[in-house]
Scaffold this motif. Sequence first.
Motif, short mmCIF file in Angstrom:
data_model
loop_
_atom_site.label_atom_id
_atom_site.label_comp_id
_atom_site.label_asym_id
_atom_site.label_seq_id
_atom_site.Cartn_x
_atom_site.Cartn_y
_atom_site.Cartn_z
N VAL B 400 9.23 -11.03 -16.38
CA VAL B 400 9.57 -12.46 -16.33
C VAL B 400 8.46 -13.33 -15.76
N CYS B 401 7.47 -12.75 -15.08
CA CYS B 401 6.47 -13.56 -14.38
C CYS B 401 5.70 -14.45 -15.36
N PRO B 402 5.82 -15.79 -15.23
CA PRO B 402 5.11 -16.67 -16.17
C PRO B 402 3.59 -16.61 -16.02
N MET B 403 3.12 -16.10 -14.88
CA MET B 403 1.68 -15.96 -14.69
C MET B 403 1.20 -14.57 -15.10
N ASN B 404 2.12 -13.76 -15.60
CA ASN B 404 1.79 -12.39 -16.04
C ASN B 404 1.21 -11.56 -14.89
N LEU B 405 1.85 -11.64 -13.73
CA LEU B 405 1.42 -10.84 -12.58
C LEU B 405 2.34 -9.64 -12.43
N VAL B 406 2.10 -8.84 -11.39
CA VAL B 406 2.98 -7.72 -11.06
C VAL B 406 3.59 -8.02 -9.69
N PRO B 407 4.63 -8.88 -9.66
CA PRO B 407 5.12 -9.39 -8.37
C PRO B 407 5.46 -8.30 -7.35
N THR B 408 6.10 -7.21 -7.79
CA THR B 408 6.51 -6.21 -6.80
C THR B 408 5.29 -5.60 -6.09
N LYS B 409 4.21 -5.37 -6.84
CA LYS B 409 3.00 -4.81 -6.22
C LYS B 409 2.42 -5.79 -5.21
N ILE B 410 2.38 -7.06 -5.58
CA ILE B 410 1.81 -8.07 -4.68
C ILE B 410 2.67 -8.16 -3.42
N ALA B 411 4.00 -8.16 -3.63
CA ALA B 411 4.90 -8.29 -2.49
C ALA B 411 4.75 -7.10 -1.54
N MET B 412 4.67 -5.88 -2.11
CA MET B 412 4.57 -4.69 -1.26
C MET B 412 3.20 -4.66 -0.56
N ALA B 413 2.16 -5.09 -1.26
CA ALA B 413 0.84 -5.15 -0.63
C ALA B 413 0.86 -6.15 0.53
N SER B 414 1.54 -7.28 0.32
CA SER B 414 1.64 -8.28 1.39
C SER B 414 2.41 -7.71 2.58
N ARG B 415 3.48 -6.99 2.27
CA ARG B 415 4.30 -6.43 3.34
C ARG B 415 3.48 -5.47 4.19
N GLN B 416 2.57 -4.73 3.53
CA GLN B 416 1.76 -3.76 4.26
C GLN B 416 0.44 -4.36 4.74
N ASN B 417 0.32 -5.69 4.63
CA ASN B 417 -0.91 -6.38 5.05
C ASN B 417 -2.14 -5.86 4.34
N ASP B 418 -1.97 -5.35 3.12
CA ASP B 418 -3.12 -4.88 2.34
C ASP B 418 -3.56 -6.02 1.42
N PHE B 419 -4.33 -6.94 1.99
CA PHE B 419 -4.66 -8.16 1.24
C PHE B 419 -5.73 -7.92 0.18
N THR B 420 -6.49 -6.85 0.35
CA THR B 420 -7.46 -6.51 -0.69
C THR B 420 -6.70 -6.16 -1.98
N LEU B 421 -5.66 -5.34 -1.81
CA LEU B 421 -4.87 -4.94 -2.96
C LEU B 421 -4.13 -6.16 -3.54
N ALA B 422 -3.60 -6.99 -2.64
CA ALA B 422 -2.87 -8.18 -3.10
C ALA B 422 -3.80 -9.07 -3.92
N ARG B 423 -5.05 -9.20 -3.49
CA ARG B 423 -6.02 -10.02 -4.23
C ARG B 423 -6.33 -9.41 -5.59
N LYS B 424 -6.42 -8.07 -5.58
CA LYS B 424 -6.72 -7.37 -6.82
C LYS B 424 -5.63 -7.65 -7.87
#
Lengths: 324, 462
Positions: B400-424
Amino acid sequence: MNTDITENNSGPLIHVAPSPHVYSTQLTTRNMMRDVLISLVPVMLAALYYFRWLAVKQLFICVVSCLVAEAVFTRLRGRAISLKDLSAAVTGIILALSLPATAPWYVGVIGSTAAMGIGKMVFGGLGMNIFNPAMVGRAFVMIAFSGLLAASGYVAGGGVDIISQATPLTIYKQSGMVTPLPALILGKVNGSLGETSALACLIGGLFLCLRRTASWELSAGVLVGASIIGGVANVLNISNPWSVVHHLNSGALLFGAFFIATDPVTSPLTPRGKWIFGLGVGAFLMVFRLFSGYPEGLMFAVLLMNAVTPLLNRWTIPRPFGGA
Amino acid sequence: MAWFRQKYKDNIDPHAFPGNGTFAHGIHPPQCKDLAADSPIEIMPIPDKVVLPLLQHIGGPCAPVVKPKQTVRAGDLVGMGEAYVSASLHTPISGDVLKMAVTTLANGRHMQAIVIRSNGEQRTGQALWDIMFGGKWPQKEYQTLSPEEINAAIHDAGIVGLGGAAFPTHVKIDSDDRKPIEILMVNGCECEPYLTTDYRLMVEAPDAIVAGTMLAARAVRAKKAYIGIENNKLEAVESLRRAASGAGVKIAVVKTKYPQGSEKHLIKGVLGKEVPLGGLPSDIGVAMTNVATVTSVARGVMRNIPLTHRVVSVTGGGIVQPKNLLVPLGISMGALIAYCGGLRKTAARIIAGGPMMGFAFTNPDTPVTKGTSGITVLTHEEIRRVEQTVCVRCGRCVDVCPMNLVPTKIAMASRQNDFTLARKYNINACFECGSCAYICPAGLPLVQLIRTGKAQIAGAGR
């Protein structure tokens, strides 16, 4: 997190929370698992029809063992018991349907315990596991009881006709005799409980894909992957007269394509990743069938692709809107 | 949509994918627009006082130019937008300036505010409507105005985007020789569920919208102007089509889908072009504004009336009588709710804006600002959500993401403070539309997690 701000006691209680404030409530984890159970009904009916009480026994043993194992392991980990998400029941049914009718009771019990314990709980429970739990359980008992789960293990005497002869893939591998397609499609052949009827797998699988509980890309990938390798083998005369159509309708291919490869937890997230995963399962399965000592290769194919799923997720990050 | 194309062909650009234009992915939440869609805009009675925060827009706050005990008349300048990205502030009512106060905006920000007590000496009722939206909008007489003159009038009128983000319009419209504008796009999608302000304006004040669109197009030197509308608002399409005939403004009808009203997704739907990642519409020669904003442009330029009022939908299952109201800025949200019959017993959440991206607030004294597009009051039933489980990696959020992202990966990376992965995973491309959280079968707070990650990344960058 919610804050009570009612000005006086008579007004409604107003909460605050971050956006969004509305949610789709039809789609829940539990409903997805329920969909899988519904989709397995035709397959279970076919199993009950062909294997009679042997199917009843195997399903009962595996479902109960999986539920007990999940309850015990969650208890050991000090977590709230999670049986009502139905995922343990799904694993139990899929494991039972991937075992031979003739497997003794302890195979089901040990397979279920391995599925829940090694397959799921050691990774942290639902959503955390890398490998498909049912396939981990099956691999475990296949190695532990190799005689009982090898080709010869499928054959036994007793009240049920179809278990008196070997499975179609084994018959072909040993004697070159080709089981007619109608028998493969309807399921009047020996095999693991859920795999014999191509038709039942197709009905249940289409339901899953139409409900979008299973990603169609995964199932389509398996079918396309198997067709390509099977087709090439046909052209090169590697497996004639067992044609690619026979391959598609025999063994665990359809059961695997719709019910095993489609496990969301252990398959990739992105559409491109899903295609690669499905194609990989289909291709490996055919390679195992054609070139290994085993008549069937679904289980190994799925476990292999499960192992590369985290990599597939990283390799297939979608191009964002407006991205280069 | 064949009948549709046939019916509207004279006004619809064949290249604008009439009725079918859209973007990939998105969701279809219940629209719930029928609650207020058929209620004509009512004029809110003059309040006893207004509270005008000095910051009602994106950018720097304006500086107060009035002193306590001073008497002001409706339309007088009370705050000067001195910074380039800022907007001036005018009083909607006549009366006496009281002591400066600190107020809390709906988004939780505390802000200094000018408080004015009414003396009752200003237009209201039909007279107010007539000068705001009524009468004729003779575009011909304004065709000699230069872009600079139009922009100066917009600047003086304190106009900001009324679609919700409240970005100062004079900045958006200011010409930049490096990025020539080809197309002016006026957003009439109003894709947020429940809200009906833009819809009512399109139905009731189409002439002002067309006049404002022409002026804004002149200001940005655009060669073409489109008004984009979702195909669930056919009455608005018909109304604007009539008003626009002969004016050279194209009505582009797009599919009804959330978030079609996001500027990037409306451009995709109408023009088939993608705004580059991290870029602005101006990068591809498009300037974007909103139907309500262009009415204030028309008013500011042609009638010399600053932005002092706006239309607000007060709607949702928790409101006794949903309405669309023309209200003065600075009136309290509580007064609007009371005017609409108050809250039902089942009310559970009060939102400034719509349910997908609006801010929940609880203080009835929160003032209406330039960016307040609606007050949505939802009931317990409407905010019901699924029980939270772990992510089962079903991939619905990806679908459903209109920006064609992978929201769950970004959210989990944010939760784990892995901002490198979130940026990727392109965390900064997320505009927090809420589609992922809406659909998630595991009930995960995806937007909240992503928002936290973005804030941490922005904080670390400073």
